[in-house]
Scaffold this motif. Structure first.
Motif, mmCIF file in Angstrom:
data_model
loop_
_atom_site.group_PDB
_atom_site.id
_atom_site.type_symbol
_atom_site.label_atom_id
_atom_site.label_comp_id
_atom_site.label_asym_id
_atom_site.label_seq_id
_atom_site.Cartn_x
_atom_site.Cartn_y
_atom_site.Cartn_z
ATOM 1 N N LEU A 137 -19.209 5.237 10.429
ATOM 2 C CA LEU A 137 -18.756 5.086 11.799
ATOM 3 C C LEU A 137 -17.255 4.851 11.879
ATOM 4 O O LEU A 137 -16.571 5.466 12.703
ATOM 5 C CB LEU A 137 -19.509 3.929 12.466
ATOM 6 C CG LEU A 137 -19.212 3.691 13.947
ATOM 7 C CD1 LEU A 137 -19.446 4.953 14.760
ATOM 8 C CD2 LEU A 137 -20.068 2.547 14.475
ATOM 9 N N TYR A 138 -16.716 3.971 11.033
ATOM 10 C CA TYR A 138 -15.277 3.716 11.106
ATOM 11 C C TYR A 138 -14.478 4.977 10.807
ATOM 12 O O TYR A 138 -13.411 5.203 11.377
ATOM 13 C CB TYR A 138 -14.880 2.569 10.166
ATOM 14 C CG TYR A 138 -14.557 3.012 8.760
ATOM 15 C CD1 TYR A 138 -13.272 3.451 8.421
ATOM 16 C CD2 TYR A 138 -15.530 3.018 7.770
ATOM 17 C CE1 TYR A 138 -12.977 3.873 7.136
ATOM 18 C CE2 TYR A 138 -15.242 3.430 6.483
ATOM 19 C CZ TYR A 138 -13.966 3.855 6.169
ATOM 20 O OH TYR A 138 -13.670 4.282 4.905
ATOM 21 N N GLN A 139 -15.003 5.838 9.899
ATOM 22 C CA GLN A 139 -14.318 7.096 9.579
ATOM 23 C C GLN A 139 -14.302 8.012 10.800
ATOM 24 O O GLN A 139 -13.293 8.653 11.090
ATOM 25 C CB GLN A 139 -15.016 7.794 8.406
ATOM 26 C CG GLN A 139 -14.876 7.076 7.076
ATOM 27 C CD GLN A 139 -15.707 7.746 5.986
ATOM 28 O OE1 GLN A 139 -16.465 8.673 6.250
ATOM 29 N NE2 GLN A 139 -15.565 7.257 4.768
ATOM 30 N N ILE A 157 -7.220 -0.187 9.945
ATOM 31 C CA ILE A 157 -6.710 -0.421 8.592
ATOM 32 C C ILE A 157 -6.693 0.879 7.798
ATOM 33 O O ILE A 157 -5.751 1.157 7.043
ATOM 34 C CB ILE A 157 -7.538 -1.508 7.888
ATOM 35 C CG1 ILE A 157 -7.290 -2.861 8.573
ATOM 36 C CG2 ILE A 157 -7.179 -1.597 6.405
ATOM 37 C CD1 ILE A 157 -8.151 -3.993 8.057
ATOM 38 N N ALA A 158 -7.727 1.720 7.977
ATOM 39 C CA ALA A 158 -7.733 3.022 7.307
ATOM 40 C C ALA A 158 -6.551 3.871 7.761
ATOM 41 O O ALA A 158 -5.877 4.514 6.947
ATOM 42 C CB ALA A 158 -9.053 3.751 7.585
ATOM 43 N N LEU A 159 -6.280 3.875 9.054
ATOM 44 C CA LEU A 159 -5.144 4.641 9.585
ATOM 45 C C LEU A 159 -3.818 4.081 9.073
ATOM 46 O O LEU A 159 -2.900 4.842 8.736
ATOM 47 C CB LEU A 159 -5.165 4.613 11.119
ATOM 48 C CG LEU A 159 -6.262 5.438 11.787
ATOM 49 C CD1 LEU A 159 -6.408 5.046 13.254
ATOM 50 C CD2 LEU A 159 -5.992 6.930 11.656
ATOM 51 N N ASP A 219 -14.563 5.387 2.145
ATOM 52 C CA ASP A 219 -15.863 4.824 1.827
ATOM 53 C C ASP A 219 -16.123 3.597 2.682
ATOM 54 O O ASP A 219 -15.650 3.492 3.803
ATOM 55 C CB ASP A 219 -15.975 4.538 0.325
ATOM 56 C CG ASP A 219 -17.436 4.492 -0.120
ATOM 57 O OD1 ASP A 219 -17.698 3.978 -1.201
ATOM 58 O OD2 ASP A 219 -18.305 4.957 0.635
ATOM 59 N N VAL A 220 -16.861 2.632 2.155
ATOM 60 C CA VAL A 220 -17.339 1.515 2.961
ATOM 61 C C VAL A 220 -16.242 0.481 3.213
ATOM 62 O O VAL A 220 -15.359 0.284 2.381
ATOM 63 C CB VAL A 220 -18.550 0.855 2.259
ATOM 64 C CG1 VAL A 220 -18.120 0.136 1.001
ATOM 65 C CG2 VAL A 220 -19.267 -0.092 3.190
ATOM 66 N N GLY A 221 -16.294 -0.145 4.387
ATOM 67 C CA GLY A 221 -15.362 -1.215 4.710
ATOM 68 C C GLY A 221 -15.998 -2.580 4.518
ATOM 69 O O GLY A 221 -17.209 -2.706 4.297
ATOM 70 N N ALA A 222 -15.199 -3.630 4.623
ATOM 71 C CA ALA A 222 -15.665 -4.981 4.340
ATOM 72 C C ALA A 222 -16.712 -5.461 5.339
ATOM 73 O O ALA A 222 -17.601 -6.236 4.983
ATOM 74 C CB ALA A 222 -14.482 -5.941 4.321
ATOM 75 N N PHE A 223 -16.624 -5.018 6.594
ATOM 76 C CA PHE A 223 -17.604 -5.462 7.580
ATOM 77 C C PHE A 223 -18.968 -4.838 7.324
ATOM 78 O O PHE A 223 -19.997 -5.521 7.379
ATOM 79 C CB PHE A 223 -17.122 -5.151 8.992
ATOM 80 C CG PHE A 223 -15.887 -5.913 9.380
ATOM 81 C CD1 PHE A 223 -15.897 -7.296 9.432
ATOM 82 C CD2 PHE A 223 -14.712 -5.254 9.682
ATOM 83 C CE1 PHE A 223 -14.759 -8.008 9.787
ATOM 84 C CE2 PHE A 223 -13.572 -5.950 10.039
ATOM 85 C CZ PHE A 223 -13.598 -7.331 10.085
ATOM 86 N N THR A 226 -14.519 -3.978 -4.869
ATOM 87 C CA THR A 226 -13.329 -3.490 -5.575
ATOM 88 C C THR A 226 -13.319 -1.973 -5.710
ATOM 89 O O THR A 226 -12.247 -1.382 -5.823
ATOM 90 C CB THR A 226 -13.245 -4.109 -6.979
ATOM 91 O OG1 THR A 226 -14.476 -3.864 -7.689
ATOM 92 C CG2 THR A 226 -13.033 -5.615 -6.898
ATOM 93 N N LYS A 227 -14.479 -1.324 -5.676
ATOM 94 C CA LYS A 227 -14.525 0.124 -5.878
ATOM 95 C C LYS A 227 -14.195 0.912 -4.613
ATOM 96 O O LYS A 227 -13.735 2.056 -4.693
ATOM 97 C CB LYS A 227 -15.904 0.533 -6.408
ATOM 98 C CG LYS A 227 -16.141 0.115 -7.852
ATOM 99 C CD LYS A 227 -17.438 0.674 -8.392
ATOM 100 C CE LYS A 227 -17.610 0.338 -9.861
ATOM 101 N NZ LYS A 227 -18.887 0.873 -10.411
ATOM 102 N N SER A 228 -14.458 0.348 -3.441
ATOM 103 C CA SER A 228 -14.112 1.018 -2.189
ATOM 104 C C SER A 228 -12.685 0.637 -1.812
ATOM 105 O O SER A 228 -12.392 -0.543 -1.600
ATOM 106 C CB SER A 228 -15.065 0.591 -1.074
ATOM 107 O OG SER A 228 -14.564 0.995 0.183
ATOM 108 N N PRO A 229 -11.765 1.601 -1.718
ATOM 109 C CA PRO A 229 -10.363 1.273 -1.403
ATOM 110 C C PRO A 229 -10.199 0.503 -0.099
ATOM 111 O O PRO A 229 -9.418 -0.441 -0.024
ATOM 112 C CB PRO A 229 -9.685 2.646 -1.332
ATOM 113 C CG PRO A 229 -10.523 3.518 -2.207
ATOM 114 C CD PRO A 229 -11.931 3.041 -2.007
ATOM 115 N N LEU A 230 -10.932 0.910 0.955
ATOM 116 C CA LEU A 230 -10.796 0.204 2.230
ATOM 117 C C LEU A 230 -11.287 -1.233 2.101
ATOM 118 O O LEU A 230 -10.640 -2.171 2.564
ATOM 119 C CB LEU A 230 -11.584 0.931 3.322
ATOM 120 C CG LEU A 230 -11.589 0.241 4.693
ATOM 121 C CD1 LEU A 230 -10.171 0.109 5.243
ATOM 122 C CD2 LEU A 230 -12.475 0.993 5.671
#
Length: 256
Positions: free
Chosen positions: A8-10, A53-55, A88-92, A170-174
């Motif tokens: 969704l965030y993407q 944050i991705a942007l 990929d996945v975000g912290a939320f 740690t594996k997901s950059p976002l």
């Protein structure tokens, strides 16, 4: 508007990027506020936060001192845009999944946890409280704490899922970027938030263990929301305090 991305965030980030390319926000202009964007796109504030944050990570926008988020680029091209925003996945999303899985893991562990495992959890909580929050030992103790509970379920599949969710930090950059921001703002594992979980497990109370784990992880979400405001609000507060001090000093001089 064309929607890209699996998460969704993407999709929201891609829609905002498309709006930038189409001229809704020109380079140098301020984006709409977070609450306004959440209402416009029909999503939660955490989703907007992850999209922002991705942007920012890919240079579409930037945070300016106490002012807001501003557009820095106008065009990336469709393919470049889709690739750039695939973090990929975000912290939320990650923490939401942890609330689901680790809450149930704690409930199951309450039935079968051993005295040895309880003693290990006690030691890990003590370790979290004995060091500075940014110490690597605290983060490792936090990791081991949650994995010990997963292991106490006696279910190897549950332990593997919990381990995988931790690896995503740690594996997901976002996700890694968001937790790094939170760490800079002083958000670290706190011993007092883990003790109620241990006490519920010691009482072998599945409902209390589930509730304690979910309460702890919902607190993580709240901390992330506060700490990932792209540092704009914190800088604004710091600058306001500095201005207040300056005025106070001038007034003191004038009254001398």
């Amino acid at each position: 508007m064309h929607i890209t991305g699996n998460k969704l965030y993407q999709r929201i980030a891609a829609q905002i990027a498309t709006a930038i390319e189409e001229g809704r926000w020109a380079p140098g202009t301020r984006l709409s506020g977070e609450r306004d964007l959440a209402e416009e796109y029909g999503v939660s504030r955490p989703t907007i936060r992850e999209a922002m944050i991705a942007l920012e990570m890919k240079g579409w926008i930037e945070a300016r001192h106490g002012s807001g988020l501003y557009v820095t680029r106008h065009e990336h091209g469709t393919r470049q845009r889709e690739d750039a925003l695939n973090f990929d996945v975000g912290a939320f999303d990650l923490t939401e999944a942890r609330i689901l899985f680790e809450g149930e893991a704690a409930a199951l562990a309450a039935v079968s946890i051993s005295d040895e495992q309880l003693a290990e959890l006690d030691g890990l909580v003590d370790q979290m409280g004995a060091h500075d929050g940014n110490d690597a030992k605290v983060l490792e103790a936090d990791h081991r704490f949650h994995l010990t509970i997963a292991a106490a379920t006696g279910n190897a599949a549950i332990r593997s899922v919990v381990e995988y969710l931790w690896e995503l930090r740690t594996k997901s950059p976002l996700c890694a970027n968001m937790f790094a921001r939170a760490k800079r703002e002083g958000v670290t594992p706190r011993a007092e938030e883990h003790r109620p979980i241990v006490e519920a497990l010691r009482a072998h109370d599945p409902s209390a263990a589930r509730t304690a784990m979910r309460r702890h992880l919902r607190g993580v979400v709240d901390d992330l929301l506060e700490a990932t405001e792209l540092e704009v609000m914190e800088r604004a507060r710091s600058e306001l305090d500095a201005r207040r001090d300056s005025v106070a000093r001038r007034l003191k001089i004038g009254s001398a």
